[in-house]
Design a protein around this motif. Structure first.
Motif, PDB file in Angstrom:
ATOM      1  N   LYS A 182       0.706  -1.402   0.251  1.00 43.12           N
ATOM      2  CA  LYS A 182      -0.026  -0.280   0.292  1.00 43.12           C
ATOM      3  C   LYS A 182       0.471   1.561   0.242  1.00 43.12           C
ATOM      4  CE  LYS A 182      -4.246  -2.683   2.662  1.00 43.12           C
ATOM      5  NZ  LYS A 182      -4.585  -1.805   3.926  1.00 43.12           N
ATOM      6  N   ILE A 183       1.650   1.450   0.871  1.00 39.79           N
ATOM      7  CA  ILE A 183       2.826   2.369   0.804  1.00 39.79           C
ATOM      8  C   ILE A 183       3.167   2.502  -0.659  1.00 39.79           C
ATOM      9  CG2 ILE A 183       4.902   2.802   1.898  1.00 39.79           C
ATOM     10  CD1 ILE A 183       4.068   2.045   4.418  1.00 39.79           C
ATOM     11  N   ASP A 184       4.191   1.742  -0.957  1.00 38.33           N
ATOM     12  CA  ASP A 184       4.493   1.638  -2.658  1.00 38.33           C
ATOM     13  C   ASP A 184       3.333   1.749  -3.132  1.00 38.33           C
ATOM     14  OD1 ASP A 184       7.422   0.682  -2.148  1.00 38.33           O
ATOM     15  OD2 ASP A 184       5.807  -1.332  -2.491  1.00 38.33           O
ATOM     16  N   THR A 185       2.342   1.613  -3.260  1.00 38.27           N
ATOM     17  CA  THR A 185       0.911   2.219  -4.606  1.00 38.27           C
ATOM     18  C   THR A 185       1.171   3.564  -3.717  1.00 38.27           C
ATOM     19  OG1 THR A 185       0.075  -0.260  -4.268  1.00 38.27           O
ATOM     20  CG2 THR A 185      -0.960   1.876  -5.128  1.00 38.27           C
ATOM     21  N   LEU A 186       0.548   4.230  -2.374  1.00 39.06           N
ATOM     22  CA  LEU A 186       0.471   5.829  -3.307  1.00 39.06           C
ATOM     23  C   LEU A 186       1.514   6.750  -2.927  1.00 39.06           C
ATOM     24  CD1 LEU A 186      -0.964   5.178   0.442  1.00 39.06           C
ATOM     25  CD2 LEU A 186      -2.773   6.164  -1.096  1.00 39.06           C
ATOM     26  N   LEU A 187       2.837   6.427  -3.049  1.00 42.48           N
ATOM     27  CA  LEU A 187       3.944   6.360  -2.698  1.00 42.48           C
ATOM     28  C   LEU A 187       3.845   6.733  -4.930  1.00 42.48           C
ATOM     29  CD1 LEU A 187       6.607   5.681  -0.473  1.00 42.48           C
ATOM     30  CD2 LEU A 187       5.426   7.950  -0.190  1.00 42.48           C
ATOM     31  N   ALA A 188       4.083   6.077  -5.049  1.00 44.17           N
ATOM     32  CA  ALA A 188       3.800   6.012  -6.926  1.00 44.17           C
ATOM     33  C   ALA A 188       2.620   7.048  -7.122  1.00 44.17           C
ATOM     34  CB  ALA A 188       3.520   4.674  -7.570  1.00 44.17           C
ATOM     35  N   GLU A 189       1.325   6.956  -6.975  1.00 38.00           N
ATOM     36  CA  GLU A 189       0.093   7.367  -6.936  1.00 38.00           C
ATOM     37  C   GLU A 189       1.219   9.466  -7.297  1.00 38.00           C
ATOM     38  OE1 GLU A 189      -4.297   8.909  -5.725  1.00 38.00           O
ATOM     39  OE2 GLU A 189      -3.151   7.111  -5.506  1.00 38.00           O
ATOM     40  N   VAL A 190       1.547   9.799  -6.299  1.00 33.98           N
ATOM     41  CA  VAL A 190       2.200  10.985  -6.285  1.00 33.98           C
ATOM     42  C   VAL A 190       3.628  11.256  -6.831  1.00 33.98           C
ATOM     43  CG1 VAL A 190      -0.022  11.580  -4.760  1.00 33.98           C
ATOM     44  CG2 VAL A 190       2.872  10.797  -3.509  1.00 33.98           C
ATOM     45  N   GLY A 191       4.104  10.723  -7.606  1.00 38.85           N
ATOM     46  CA  GLY A 191       5.735  10.539  -7.583  1.00 38.85           C
ATOM     47  C   GLY A 191       7.056  10.186  -6.728  1.00 38.85           C
ATOM     48  N   SER A 192       6.321   9.711  -6.197  1.00 29.27           N
ATOM     49  CA  SER A 192       7.730   8.962  -5.122  1.00 29.27           C
ATOM     50  C   SER A 192       7.668   7.581  -4.998  1.00 29.27           C
ATOM     51  CB  SER A 192       7.308  10.084  -3.250  1.00 29.27           C
ATOM     52  OG  SER A 192       8.339   9.948  -3.078  1.00 29.27           O
ATOM     53  N   ASP A 193       8.961   7.968  -4.411  1.00 29.65           N
ATOM     54  CA  ASP A 193       8.395   5.805  -3.959  1.00 29.65           C
ATOM     55  C   ASP A 193       9.810   5.966  -2.580  1.00 29.65           C
ATOM     56  OD1 ASP A 193      12.024   5.971  -4.425  1.00 29.65           O
ATOM     57  OD2 ASP A 193      11.613   6.175  -6.690  1.00 29.65           O
ATOM     58  N   LYS A 194       9.968   4.794  -2.106  1.00 32.77           N
ATOM     59  CA  LYS A 194      10.632   4.254  -1.081  1.00 32.77           C
ATOM     60  C   LYS A 194      11.954   4.369  -0.653  1.00 32.77           C
ATOM     61  CE  LYS A 194      11.439  -0.532  -2.944  1.00 32.77           C
ATOM     62  NZ  LYS A 194      11.145  -1.537  -2.559  1.00 32.77           N
ATOM     63  N   THR A 195      12.621   5.167  -1.884  1.00 31.09           N
ATOM     64  CA  THR A 195      13.801   5.328  -1.558  1.00 31.09           C
ATOM     65  C   THR A 195      13.483   6.721  -1.406  1.00 31.09           C
ATOM     66  OG1 THR A 195      14.025   5.852  -4.194  1.00 31.09           O
ATOM     67  CG2 THR A 195      14.227   4.182  -3.219  1.00 31.09           C
ATOM     68  N   ARG A 196      12.334   7.444  -1.088  1.00 34.08           N
ATOM     69  CA  ARG A 196      11.967   8.802  -0.541  1.00 34.08           C
ATOM     70  C   ARG A 196      11.602   9.164   0.704  1.00 34.08           C
ATOM     71  NH1 ARG A 196      14.908  12.561  -3.072  1.00 34.08           N
ATOM     72  NH2 ARG A 196      12.990  14.540  -3.203  1.00 34.08           N
ATOM     73  N   ILE A 197      11.925   8.020   1.593  1.00 37.69           N
ATOM     74  CA  ILE A 197      10.928   8.264   2.856  1.00 37.69           C
ATOM     75  C   ILE A 197      11.957   8.683   3.304  1.00 37.69           C
ATOM     76  CG2 ILE A 197       9.809   6.606   5.070  1.00 37.69           C
ATOM     77  CD1 ILE A 197       8.928   4.859   2.922  1.00 37.69           C
ATOM     78  N   LEU A 198      11.348   9.456   4.011  1.00 40.67           N
ATOM     79  CA  LEU A 198      12.098   9.719   5.220  1.00 40.67           C
ATOM     80  C   LEU A 198      11.602   9.237   6.808  1.00 40.67           C
ATOM     81  CD1 LEU A 198      10.872  13.584   4.439  1.00 40.67           C
ATOM     82  CD2 LEU A 198      13.405  12.647   3.857  1.00 40.67           C
ATOM     83  N   GLN A 199      10.562   9.429   6.966  1.00 35.94           N
ATOM     84  CA  GLN A 199      10.936   8.984   8.551  1.00 35.94           C
ATOM     85  C   GLN A 199       9.276   7.581   8.417  1.00 35.94           C
ATOM     86  OE1 GLN A 199       9.876  12.197  11.493  1.00 35.94           O
ATOM     87  NE2 GLN A 199      10.120   9.981  13.112  1.00 35.94           N
ATOM     88  N   THR A 200       9.455   6.284   9.412  1.00 37.93           N
ATOM     89  CA  THR A 200       8.677   5.387   9.481  1.00 37.93           C
ATOM     90  C   THR A 200       8.404   5.576  11.083  1.00 37.93           C
ATOM     91  OG1 THR A 200       9.074   4.299   7.440  1.00 37.93           O
ATOM     92  CG2 THR A 200       7.375   2.986   8.645  1.00 37.93           C
ATOM     93  N   THR A 201       6.955   4.844  10.999  1.00 37.53           N
ATOM     94  CA  THR A 201       6.434   4.682  12.514  1.00 37.53           C
ATOM     95  C   THR A 201       5.622   3.129  12.460  1.00 37.53           C
ATOM     96  OG1 THR A 201       6.434   6.887  13.994  1.00 37.53           O
ATOM     97  CG2 THR A 201       5.193   5.318  14.903  1.00 37.53           C
ATOM     98  N   ILE A 202       6.533   2.964  13.593  1.00 35.45           N
ATOM     99  CA  ILE A 202       6.062   1.088  12.881  1.00 35.45           C
ATOM    100  C   ILE A 202       5.363   1.452  14.674  1.00 35.45           C
ATOM    101  CG2 ILE A 202       5.773  -0.762  12.896  1.00 35.45           C
ATOM    102  CD1 ILE A 202       8.920  -1.005  11.073  1.00 35.45           C
TER     103      ILE A 202
END
Length: 115
Positions: free
Chosen positions: A46-66
């Protein structure tokens, strides 16, 4: 003043909020009742899909809280996470235990990324 763009907006939340060059995703959960590994995979897809929708990807993630419903699942979640994170692009990250929205959710991811 920078524009704020919201996508997939409902009465309670938006799945994506963009401000300037920063992307904020709503908390992502997997299929309730699945294993921690399967829920983690689903969240990351889902994260991959949402980021791709706005022209980004997982290499551009700044911070993740799990959030994990049980920290005993930390290794199982990390086994999937470690295979997904792009080498050399690990974001700042925190992981803790929390009671999630439903008892059959085992993991939730909150992501902030750059455009």
């Amino acid at each position: 003043m920078s524009e704020i763009t919201r996508k997939h907006t409902g009465a309670r939340m938006s799945q994506i909020v963009m401000h300037g060059d920063t992307i904020y995703l709503a908390g992502q959960v997997g299929t309730a009742g699945d294993s921690v590994a399967d829920q983690t995979r689903s969240c990351l897809e889902k994260i991959d899909t949402l980021l791709a929708e706005v022209g980004s990807d997982k290499t551009r993630i700044l911070q993740t809280t799990i959030w994990l419903a049980d920290m005993a699942d930390f290794a199982e979640m990390n086994a999937v996470w470690d295979g997904w994170v792009a080498e050399g692009h690990a974001p700042a990250r925190a992981c803790g235990e929390a009671k999630l929205a439903r008892p059959d959710f085992k993991v939730e991811f909150l992501v902030t990324a750059a455009l």
